[in-house]
Scaffold this motif. Sequence first.
Motif, mmCIF file in Angstrom:
data_model
loop_
_atom_site.group_PDB
_atom_site.id
_atom_site.type_symbol
_atom_site.label_atom_id
_atom_site.label_comp_id
_atom_site.label_asym_id
_atom_site.label_seq_id
_atom_site.Cartn_x
_atom_site.Cartn_y
_atom_site.Cartn_z
ATOM 1 N N ARG A 250 42.054 30.160 41.026
ATOM 2 C CA ARG A 250 41.691 31.470 41.558
ATOM 3 C C ARG A 250 40.924 31.343 42.875
ATOM 4 O O ARG A 250 40.170 30.401 43.066
ATOM 5 C CB ARG A 250 40.824 32.235 40.556
ATOM 6 C CG ARG A 250 41.530 32.646 39.276
ATOM 7 C CD ARG A 250 40.560 33.243 38.267
ATOM 8 N NE ARG A 250 39.616 32.234 37.792
ATOM 9 C CZ ARG A 250 38.547 32.503 37.042
ATOM 10 N NH1 ARG A 250 38.263 33.760 36.707
ATOM 11 N NH2 ARG A 250 37.752 31.529 36.642
ATOM 12 N N ILE A 251 41.135 32.298 43.752
ATOM 13 C CA ILE A 251 40.342 32.346 44.984
ATOM 14 C C ILE A 251 38.899 32.693 44.629
ATOM 15 O O ILE A 251 37.956 32.061 45.103
ATOM 16 C CB ILE A 251 40.917 33.384 45.961
ATOM 17 C CG1 ILE A 251 42.394 33.122 46.227
ATOM 18 C CG2 ILE A 251 40.130 33.371 47.278
ATOM 19 C CD1 ILE A 251 43.118 34.304 46.856
ATOM 20 N N THR A 252 38.729 33.713 43.809
ATOM 21 C CA THR A 252 37.416 34.141 43.333
ATOM 22 C C THR A 252 37.438 34.245 41.812
ATOM 23 O O THR A 252 38.499 34.245 41.182
ATOM 24 C CB THR A 252 37.007 35.516 43.899
ATOM 25 O OG1 THR A 252 37.684 36.555 43.160
ATOM 26 C CG2 THR A 252 37.359 35.656 45.375
ATOM 27 N N TYR A 253 36.250 34.386 41.247
ATOM 28 C CA TYR A 253 36.123 34.563 39.796
ATOM 29 C C TYR A 253 36.723 35.887 39.326
ATOM 30 O O TYR A 253 36.923 36.083 38.131
ATOM 31 C CB TYR A 253 34.646 34.494 39.394
ATOM 32 C CG TYR A 253 33.767 35.466 40.159
ATOM 33 C CD1 TYR A 253 33.625 36.785 39.765
ATOM 34 C CD2 TYR A 253 33.101 35.053 41.316
ATOM 35 C CE1 TYR A 253 32.841 37.681 40.481
ATOM 36 C CE2 TYR A 253 32.305 35.929 42.032
ATOM 37 C CZ TYR A 253 32.179 37.235 41.617
ATOM 38 O OH TYR A 253 31.416 38.123 42.341
ATOM 39 N N ALA A 254 37.027 36.801 40.249
ATOM 40 C CA ALA A 254 37.543 38.121 39.887
ATOM 41 C C ALA A 254 39.041 38.253 40.153
ATOM 42 O O ALA A 254 39.568 39.359 40.206
ATOM 43 C CB ALA A 254 36.780 39.208 40.642
ATOM 44 N N ASP A 255 39.727 37.128 40.317
ATOM 45 C CA ASP A 255 41.169 37.163 40.589
ATOM 46 C C ASP A 255 41.992 37.288 39.313
ATOM 47 O O ASP A 255 41.581 36.853 38.234
ATOM 48 C CB ASP A 255 41.600 35.884 41.309
ATOM 49 C CG ASP A 255 41.223 35.883 42.772
ATOM 50 O OD1 ASP A 255 40.449 36.755 43.175
ATOM 51 O OD2 ASP A 255 41.700 34.999 43.503
ATOM 52 N N VAL A 256 43.187 37.824 39.468
ATOM 53 C CA VAL A 256 44.152 37.926 38.375
ATOM 54 C C VAL A 256 44.742 36.555 38.078
ATOM 55 O O VAL A 256 44.955 35.736 38.981
ATOM 56 C CB VAL A 256 45.275 38.919 38.741
ATOM 57 C CG1 VAL A 256 46.427 38.862 37.736
ATOM 58 C CG2 VAL A 256 44.720 40.330 38.820
ATOM 59 N N GLY A 257 44.998 36.293 36.810
ATOM 60 C CA GLY A 257 45.656 35.061 36.398
ATOM 61 C C GLY A 257 46.797 35.337 35.445
ATOM 62 O O GLY A 257 46.945 36.437 34.909
ATOM 63 N N LEU A 258 47.612 34.310 35.248
ATOM 64 C CA LEU A 258 48.690 34.372 34.257
ATOM 65 C C LEU A 258 48.831 32.975 33.666
ATOM 66 O O LEU A 258 49.778 32.256 33.936
ATOM 67 C CB LEU A 258 49.995 34.853 34.915
ATOM 68 C CG LEU A 258 51.172 35.154 33.970
ATOM 69 C CD1 LEU A 258 50.809 36.205 32.926
ATOM 70 C CD2 LEU A 258 52.404 35.589 34.762
ATOM 71 N N TRP A 259 47.824 32.592 32.863
ATOM 72 C CA TRP A 259 47.783 31.220 32.356
ATOM 73 C C TRP A 259 47.662 31.132 30.832
ATOM 74 O O TRP A 259 47.702 30.042 30.284
ATOM 75 C CB TRP A 259 46.633 30.450 33.006
ATOM 76 C CG TRP A 259 45.279 31.038 32.757
ATOM 77 C CD1 TRP A 259 44.593 31.087 31.568
ATOM 78 C CD2 TRP A 259 44.425 31.653 33.725
ATOM 79 N NE1 TRP A 259 43.380 31.705 31.731
ATOM 80 C CE2 TRP A 259 43.244 32.048 33.045
ATOM 81 C CE3 TRP A 259 44.527 31.881 35.096
ATOM 82 C CZ2 TRP A 259 42.182 32.679 33.705
ATOM 83 C CZ3 TRP A 259 43.477 32.513 35.740
ATOM 84 C CH2 TRP A 259 42.318 32.902 35.058
#
Length: 368
Positions: free
Chosen positions: A67-76
């Motif tokens: 993630r770029i930041t701790y508030a980014d979207v993920g799909l893991w």
Amino acid sequence: MPQPVLFTPTRVGGLELANRIVIAPMCQYSAEDGRMTDWHLIHLGQLALSGAALLTIEATAVLPEGRITYADVGLWDDDTEAAMRRTLEGVRRWSDIPVAIQLGHAGRKASTEVPWKGGAQIAASDPHGWQTVAPSAVPFAHGEAAPLALDRDGLARIRDAFVDAARRAGRLGLDAVQVHGAHGYLIHQFLSPLSNRREDEYGGSLENRMRFPLELFDAVRDAFPADRPVTMRLSGTDWVEGGWDVDQSVTFAKLLEQRGCAGIHVSSGGLHPAQRIPVGPSYQVPLARAVKAAVSIPVIAVGLITCFEQAEAIVGTGDADLIALARTVLYDPRWPWHAAAALGGQVRAPNQYLRCQPPQFRDLFVQG
């Protein structure tokens, strides 16, 4: 009046698009532990009604440390997939716009604060930070903590994570995947000699620097359903002497086309603080033009495209096949409607909004 090219249909791989306007992926920094929130439903929901032909979900990390930041979207994992499914179900209930996703890993540009709090790197010891990784132990900016250089196990882990995310995207019914190879993030870090100082088969020559990005593309292409397109976003140049440039981009694009890439989205910059970008209207279009001259797959131009006639000229003259909107469509979420009215095109509008059609534009809306 002839139909404006901007509002003629086209195809990207097997995906049919109603016009040449794409909503680019735009980070919202509003996720919780990688999970989409109600903000994403509001944000993507309004853009799904914009009249554009394709909506792209923001840069989505394939691993938490990507993630770029701790508030980014993920799909893991299953939780991030479930949160994205909830958002997509809300969007799809009211719109049939095709939806793509951009999959990426931030590499050495990860572990940062959200932009409106300054965007600075966050130390690994901070609860919101973590140790970054990259092709080489070269920090992005002076004074930042150096990333760990990826070993073979690290490369395999990232490759496997892209595969897993692509499979999850397929299960979610997403219409396309875009691999994020631009803006100084991990794939771009492998491509540029300014950030890739490796001495193994993944560094040095252009062929070697392209090796891991091409391996990642192949892995995603194999993991995502074969009848849906996989595209690549790349930075056409670093805007730094001795870095990645348009000639290398053309070579990379040709190899991507040979491997089944369905389209190339050409942006620029983001790799090095010393970049000198000649920002102005259509400033990245020459990069898209150079790539388009070398490949037969669709090319998407982006960057300070704000005017209707400007967008029509880009696709009408063949500089690019499509244009992508980011900040422009945040400022004006109905930009495609207004472009259609100005140029004499037609655009789809939801039934609930049909009554807002101005009487002087009786043929503007196609019923949604």
